[in-house]
Design a protein around this motif. Structure first.
Motif, PDB file in Angstrom:
ATOM      1  N   MET A   1      25.106  12.671  31.047  1.00 51.57           N
ATOM      2  CA  MET A   1      23.836  12.802  31.737  1.00 51.57           C
ATOM      3  C   MET A   1      23.945  13.936  32.723  1.00 51.57           C
ATOM      4  O   MET A   1      23.105  14.611  32.756  1.00 51.57           O
ATOM      5  N   CYS A   2      25.274  14.172  33.111  1.00 48.51           N
ATOM      6  CA  CYS A   2      25.564  15.351  33.898  1.00 48.51           C
ATOM      7  C   CYS A   2      25.058  16.724  33.359  1.00 48.51           C
ATOM      8  O   CYS A   2      24.246  17.572  33.972  1.00 48.51           O
ATOM      9  N   LEU A   3      25.393  16.753  31.915  1.00 46.46           N
ATOM     10  CA  LEU A   3      25.037  18.020  31.245  1.00 46.46           C
ATOM     11  C   LEU A   3      23.604  17.966  30.945  1.00 46.46           C
ATOM     12  O   LEU A   3      23.007  19.178  31.106  1.00 46.46           O
ATOM     13  N   ASP A   4      22.938  17.007  30.565  1.00 45.96           N
ATOM     14  CA  ASP A   4      21.439  16.913  30.387  1.00 45.96           C
ATOM     15  C   ASP A   4      20.773  17.355  31.584  1.00 45.96           C
ATOM     16  O   ASP A   4      19.735  18.356  31.472  1.00 45.96           O
ATOM     17  N   ASN A   5      21.288  16.948  32.772  1.00 49.92           N
ATOM     18  CA  ASN A   5      20.531  17.464  34.087  1.00 49.92           C
ATOM     19  C   ASN A   5      20.966  18.538  34.771  1.00 49.92           C
ATOM     20  O   ASN A   5      20.607  18.821  36.134  1.00 49.92           O
ATOM     21  N   ALA A   6      21.964  19.143  34.294  1.00 50.82           N
ATOM     22  CA  ALA A   6      22.728  20.203  34.951  1.00 50.82           C
ATOM     23  C   ALA A   6      23.227  19.958  36.408  1.00 50.82           C
ATOM     24  O   ALA A   6      22.857  20.474  37.392  1.00 50.82           O
ATOM     25  N   GLU A   7      23.564  18.620  36.611  1.00 49.93           N
ATOM     26  CA  GLU A   7      23.849  18.115  37.925  1.00 49.93           C
ATOM     27  C   GLU A   7      25.601  18.304  38.269  1.00 49.93           C
ATOM     28  O   GLU A   7      26.074  18.228  37.309  1.00 49.93           O
ATOM     29  N   LEU A   8      25.655  18.438  39.561  1.00 52.74           N
ATOM     30  CA  LEU A   8      27.083  18.208  40.005  1.00 52.74           C
ATOM     31  C   LEU A   8      27.543  16.763  40.077  1.00 52.74           C
ATOM     32  O   LEU A   8      27.012  15.910  41.032  1.00 52.74           O
ATOM     33  N   CYS A   9      28.702  16.489  39.308  1.00 50.96           N
ATOM     34  CA  CYS A   9      29.305  15.124  39.396  1.00 50.96           C
ATOM     35  C   CYS A   9      30.491  15.014  39.471  1.00 50.96           C
ATOM     36  O   CYS A   9      31.481  15.848  39.207  1.00 50.96           O
ATOM     37  N   LEU A  10      30.671  13.931  40.258  1.00 45.28           N
ATOM     38  CA  LEU A  10      32.393  13.713  40.502  1.00 45.28           C
ATOM     39  C   LEU A  10      32.843  12.641  39.589  1.00 45.28           C
ATOM     40  O   LEU A  10      32.222  11.633  39.441  1.00 45.28           O
ATOM     41  N   PHE A  11      34.081  12.899  38.974  1.00 49.72           N
ATOM     42  CA  PHE A  11      34.694  12.132  38.186  1.00 49.72           C
ATOM     43  C   PHE A  11      36.242  11.715  38.734  1.00 49.72           C
ATOM     44  O   PHE A  11      36.915  12.547  39.172  1.00 49.72           O
ATOM     45  N   GLY A  12      36.603  10.412  38.435  1.00 55.75           N
ATOM     46  CA  GLY A  12      37.843   9.816  38.906  1.00 55.75           C
ATOM     47  C   GLY A  12      37.701   8.947  40.040  1.00 55.75           C
ATOM     48  O   GLY A  12      36.760   8.474  40.270  1.00 55.75           O
ATOM     49  N   VAL A  13      38.709   8.969  41.354  1.00 49.24           N
ATOM     50  CA  VAL A  13      38.403   8.192  42.248  1.00 49.24           C
ATOM     51  C   VAL A  13      37.566   8.665  43.282  1.00 49.24           C
ATOM     52  O   VAL A  13      37.584   9.918  43.755  1.00 49.24           O
ATOM     53  N   ASP A  14      36.587   7.902  43.778  1.00 46.89           N
ATOM     54  CA  ASP A  14      35.331   8.207  44.794  1.00 46.89           C
ATOM     55  C   ASP A  14      36.466   8.488  46.222  1.00 46.89           C
ATOM     56  O   ASP A  14      37.339   7.922  46.434  1.00 46.89           O
TER      57      ASP A  14
ATOM     58  N   PHE B   1      30.302  20.728  36.953  1.00 42.85           N
ATOM     59  CA  PHE B   1      29.061  21.424  37.093  1.00 42.85           C
ATOM     60  C   PHE B   1      28.622  22.219  35.629  1.00 42.85           C
ATOM     61  O   PHE B   1      29.260  23.231  35.646  1.00 42.85           O
ATOM     62  N   ALA B   2      28.003  21.665  34.980  1.00 38.13           N
ATOM     63  CA  ALA B   2      27.783  22.073  33.510  1.00 38.13           C
ATOM     64  C   ALA B   2      26.443  22.034  33.015  1.00 38.13           C
ATOM     65  O   ALA B   2      25.674  21.124  33.429  1.00 38.13           O
ATOM     66  N   SER B   3      26.204  22.874  31.916  1.00 33.50           N
ATOM     67  CA  SER B   3      24.755  22.517  31.290  1.00 33.50           C
ATOM     68  C   SER B   3      24.819  22.925  29.678  1.00 33.50           C
ATOM     69  O   SER B   3      25.606  24.044  29.564  1.00 33.50           O
ATOM     70  N   HIS B   4      24.168  22.284  28.887  1.00 37.66           N
ATOM     71  CA  HIS B   4      24.173  22.756  27.616  1.00 37.66           C
ATOM     72  C   HIS B   4      23.712  24.294  27.489  1.00 37.66           C
ATOM     73  O   HIS B   4      22.933  24.868  27.786  1.00 37.66           O
ATOM     74  N   GLY B   5      24.479  24.916  26.580  1.00 30.63           N
ATOM     75  CA  GLY B   5      24.440  26.394  26.234  1.00 30.63           C
ATOM     76  C   GLY B   5      24.244  27.255  27.338  1.00 30.63           C
ATOM     77  O   GLY B   5      23.589  28.088  27.489  1.00 30.63           O
ATOM     78  N   CYS B   6      25.199  26.963  28.448  1.00 31.84           N
ATOM     79  CA  CYS B   6      25.115  27.705  29.574  1.00 31.84           C
ATOM     80  C   CYS B   6      26.277  28.544  29.863  1.00 31.84           C
ATOM     81  O   CYS B   6      27.212  27.850  30.267  1.00 31.84           O
ATOM     82  N   ALA B   7      26.008  29.774  29.863  1.00 35.01           N
ATOM     83  CA  ALA B   7      27.320  30.895  30.296  1.00 35.01           C
ATOM     84  C   ALA B   7      27.352  30.909  31.475  1.00 35.01           C
ATOM     85  O   ALA B   7      26.355  31.023  32.214  1.00 35.01           O
ATOM     86  N   ILE B   8      28.394  30.915  32.186  1.00 30.51           N
ATOM     87  CA  ILE B   8      28.899  31.145  33.411  1.00 30.51           C
ATOM     88  C   ILE B   8      28.825  32.553  33.783  1.00 30.51           C
ATOM     89  O   ILE B   8      29.774  33.187  33.426  1.00 30.51           O
ATOM     90  N   ILE B   9      27.734  33.033  33.858  1.00 33.54           N
ATOM     91  CA  ILE B   9      27.664  34.595  34.307  1.00 33.54           C
ATOM     92  C   ILE B   9      26.699  34.994  35.454  1.00 33.54           C
ATOM     93  O   ILE B   9      25.376  34.481  35.400  1.00 33.54           O
ATOM     94  N   THR B  10      27.228  35.448  36.383  1.00 33.64           N
ATOM     95  CA  THR B  10      26.453  35.748  37.576  1.00 33.64           C
ATOM     96  C   THR B  10      25.082  36.760  37.080  1.00 33.64           C
ATOM     97  O   THR B  10      25.450  37.851  36.279  1.00 33.64           O
ATOM     98  N   GLY B  11      23.966  36.394  37.523  1.00 38.19           N
ATOM     99  CA  GLY B  11      22.651  37.290  37.226  1.00 38.19           C
ATOM    100  C   GLY B  11      22.298  36.993  35.771  1.00 38.19           C
ATOM    101  O   GLY B  11      21.330  37.789  35.293  1.00 38.19           O
ATOM    102  N   ILE B  12      22.478  36.003  35.291  1.00 34.59           N
ATOM    103  CA  ILE B  12      22.213  35.489  33.846  1.00 34.59           C
ATOM    104  C   ILE B  12      20.623  35.357  33.972  1.00 34.59           C
ATOM    105  O   ILE B  12      20.148  34.943  34.826  1.00 34.59           O
ATOM    106  N   LYS B  13      19.844  35.793  32.871  1.00 35.54           N
ATOM    107  CA  LYS B  13      18.442  35.746  32.589  1.00 35.54           C
ATOM    108  C   LYS B  13      18.164  35.021  31.219  1.00 35.54           C
ATOM    109  O   LYS B  13      18.860  35.148  30.250  1.00 35.54           O
ATOM    110  N   SER B  14      16.943  34.568  31.109  1.00 35.24           N
ATOM    111  CA  SER B  14      16.484  34.169  29.990  1.00 35.24           C
ATOM    112  C   SER B  14      15.004  33.897  30.181  1.00 35.24           C
ATOM    113  O   SER B  14      14.383  33.241  31.126  1.00 35.24           O
TER     114      SER B  14
END
Length: 651
Positions: free
Chosen positions: A396-409, A444-457
């Protein structure tokens, strides 16, 4: 010319050769390397015959659309639905669940003449086409869509008094626009140029224009000025072009292109004189021509079945070709030719055929959704768990590109994991450590998303990725002193996928936009992306501890699929692996940048190959479990395997 076109032996014989050309091309027999153009021949013939049926009616203002649509659906649907039903029964007993589910999906789109729309991004000339039982029915989709559209075009032209006499010129203009659009689309999306009607309609209209031109000439009592000798010359010239094309032209990944003019022109030259030749009038050509549709229907599933079960030597493929012709004749005599509802009115016939198609579609949909249970049990069931990916929350986090917490709240995150689906694929392994240590981490991740500052598409599918990259600094500022872990499928952006038949390049760029037809520009874009990976990682390391994960080894094939098929269809256990040398060669560029960042920017590297590989090989499984969900993503067992590499991040 009579209102009703009489049976044309020359066209029927040409159908036989077109069907055989496609069959021999697919079975790789007798060097018919250009046999794929048999489909283009079918399109021209179809355009000619549909004009022969429709134009006289339109011209004389007595068009009966119900009768036309009924004749077309009765001609095409019974044999197709019979094929779908037989393959369904076959799949229940002889296919693994994975392949059976894919067959159900294909059958739905084939039976409703939408196959070309559903699979319009598929590479028809790639090797993976052998895994699709009904891929050839894309032609039926395009044909049926033409059947729906063409009478509307003719009717509209005929109703406008000022242009009704210009029907040939109007159709010619539509053809030219379609041809030019096809050439343009080849540079943008060659698969869509292959599968969609708007880029193929010019081939149908070429045949239609020929008939209408001939009809109008005879209607106005003009002499065609084609004597018997000239007819023979035209016909044999057309046959010469067509045979040369069938035997010597090779396919590529951008068909149809400008060369498609030649089989279209050859077909027009053959059918224009209406001259029967020894190539078409012989009894074999006539018999095969009549059954050509059913032969075409059956040849591809027979081929796929033989390949699937390893019956792929030259003698076995010859037997497969003969079997497909025999099954085609069976289909012709028992499904295609009989008219079981011929005594009903046209409206009732049409209603029943449409109802049958809808019923088949709904039944297959219910089976696909497991609303109807089938007793399909085979050896693949216990391996289906390996297709799992990440966790439900991780997906779900990948699909929505959301920041998600895993582990102990309520625990301060030990680190933030940035990246694409490769980062998401290891979440399940990291989450287990987090719970064991009573810690947490952020994704904090998304499908097909390169972690690069200033990326465009310019691709709208990557809007989430662009927003994610823009938000990274804000997220890090909200979590001061947090460790940063970066994991991408780097070669998706710096090279391209290594799955078979995957020629897609990433639409991400920094300054220059990529163009698949400009190799120099593509290399420049990739160099900018490579430098972007390096500079972004080093910039993040200025204020935070950064851990850069080296590439996950890519296997090139869907690992669970191949293992299941080998076991079920061939009763063999295979090992899927890539050599360490191939891994290093493929990842040479990104590995150099990572080592440079370690030296110059104090970035720490995490190397999955210390666990997934030995000195010589990188493995897709260990002695207990399969580690990959497909060709490059780790499944939960793979994630658990490499999780110890990240354990120190929780300290």
């Amino acid at each position: 010319m009579s209102k009703k076109l009489s049976f044309r032996k020359d066209i029927n014989g040409l159908r036989a050769w077109a069907a055989l050309a496609v069959l021999l091309f697919h079975f790789q027999l007798l060097h018919f390397s250009g046999g794929f153009a048999g489909v283009d021949v079918f399109f021209v013939i179809s355009g000619y015959l549909m004009a022969a049926i429709l134009y006289p009616q339109v011209y004389q203002n007595n068009l009966n659309l119900f009768a036309f649509y009924n004749s077309r659906i009765r001609r095409v649907a019974p044999a197709l639905i019979a094929l779908v039903f037989i393959l369904f029964v076959f799949g229940c007993f002889f296919l693994i669940r994975l392949d059976f589910n894919e067959l159900l999906t294909e059958s739905r789109y084939a039976a409703t003449f939408r196959y070309n729309l559903k699979y319009s991004d598929f590479d028809y000339f790639g090797r993976s086409v052998n895994e699709h039982w009904l891929m050839h029915t894309w032609t039926l989709g395009i044909e049926f869509q033409f059947y729906i559209l063409f009478p509307v075009i003719l009717f509209a032209i005929n109703k406008i008094t000022k242009i009704k006499k210009q029907v040939v010129n109007i159709l010619l203009a539509i053809s030219i626009v379609s041809f030019l659009a096809m050439l343009y689309k080849l540079s943008v999306s060659p698969q869509k140029a292959f599968f969609l009607l708007q880029y193929r309609i010019w081939e149908f209209l070429a045949g239609s224009i020929l008939f209408i031109y001939q009809y109008k000439l005879e209607e106005n009592n003009y002499n065609l000025l084609i004597n018997r000798f000239l007819k023979i010359i035209l016909s044999f010239f057309g046959w010469g072009i067509l045979i040369f094309f069938f035997l010597f032209v090779k396919e590529n990944n951008s068909w149809p292109d400008y060369r498609s003019i030649f089989p279209v022109l050859a077909t027009l030259l053959i059918i224009a004189p209406g001259k029967d030749t020894f190539l078409t009038k012989n009894i074999i050509a006539q018999k095969i021509g009549k059954a050509s549709y059913s032969i075409y229907l059956w040849h591809w599933p027979v081929y796929v079945g033989f390949i699937l079960f390893g019956l792929d030597n030259i003698y076995q493929l010859c037997c497969a070709a003969i079997l497909s012709i025999l099954l085609g004749f069976f289909s012709y005599y028992f499904f295609e030719r009989p008219n079981f509802i011929g005594r009903l009115s046209i409206i009732k016939q049409l209603f029943l055929m449409v109802l049958l198609i809808i019923s088949v579609d709904k039944f297959l949909q219910l089976v696909s959704n497991e609303k109807i249970k089938l007793p399909i049990e085979n050896q693949s069931i216990h391996m289906e768990k390996y297709f799992e990916y990440s966790t439900e929350k991780g997906r779900m986090c990948l699909d929505n590109a959301e920041l998600c917490l895993f582990g102990v709240d309520n625990e301060k995150p030990s680190f933030i994991l940035l990246g694409d689906s490769h980062a998401g694929s290891i979440v399940s392994g990291l989450e287990k450590i987090a719970f064991d240590k009573k810690k947490s981490f952020l994704l904090f991740a998304s499908h097909g998303c390169a972690i690069i500052t200033g990326i465009k598409s310019d691709n709208k599918n990557y809007e989430k990725c662009l927003r994610l990259n823009e938000s990274i600094n804000k997220i890090i500022s909200s979590n001061p002193n947090v460790k940063i872990v970066i994991l991408n499928r780097y070669n998706e952006y710096l090279l391209r996928h290594n799955e078979k038949d995957d020629f897609i390049i990433s639409p991400l760029y920094i300054n220059k936009k990529p163009d698949i037809n400009n190799a120099e520009l593509v290399n420049l874009v990739r160099s900018e992306l490579a430098q972007g990976f390096f500079t972004t990682t080093c910039r993040l390391s200025e204020n935070n501890s950064v851990y850069w994960v080296k590439p996950i080894p890519e296997m090139g094939v869907n690992v669970p699929n191949e293992l299941i098929r080998a076991k079920f269809y061939h009763n063999s256990d295979i090992s899927i692996r890539v050599s360490k040398k191939d891994y290093l060669d493929r990842n040479n560029k990104i590995l150099q940048l990572q080592e440079k960042s370690e030296k110059n920017c104090k970035v720490k590297l995490i190397d999955p190959t210390t666990i997934l590989c030995d000195q010589d090989w990188c493995y897709s499984s260990d002695k207990d479990n399969i580690l990959y969900k497909d060709d490059d993503h780790l499944n939960p067992w793979g994630a658990a395997k490499i999780a110890p590499l990240f354990e120190e991040l929780f300290n």
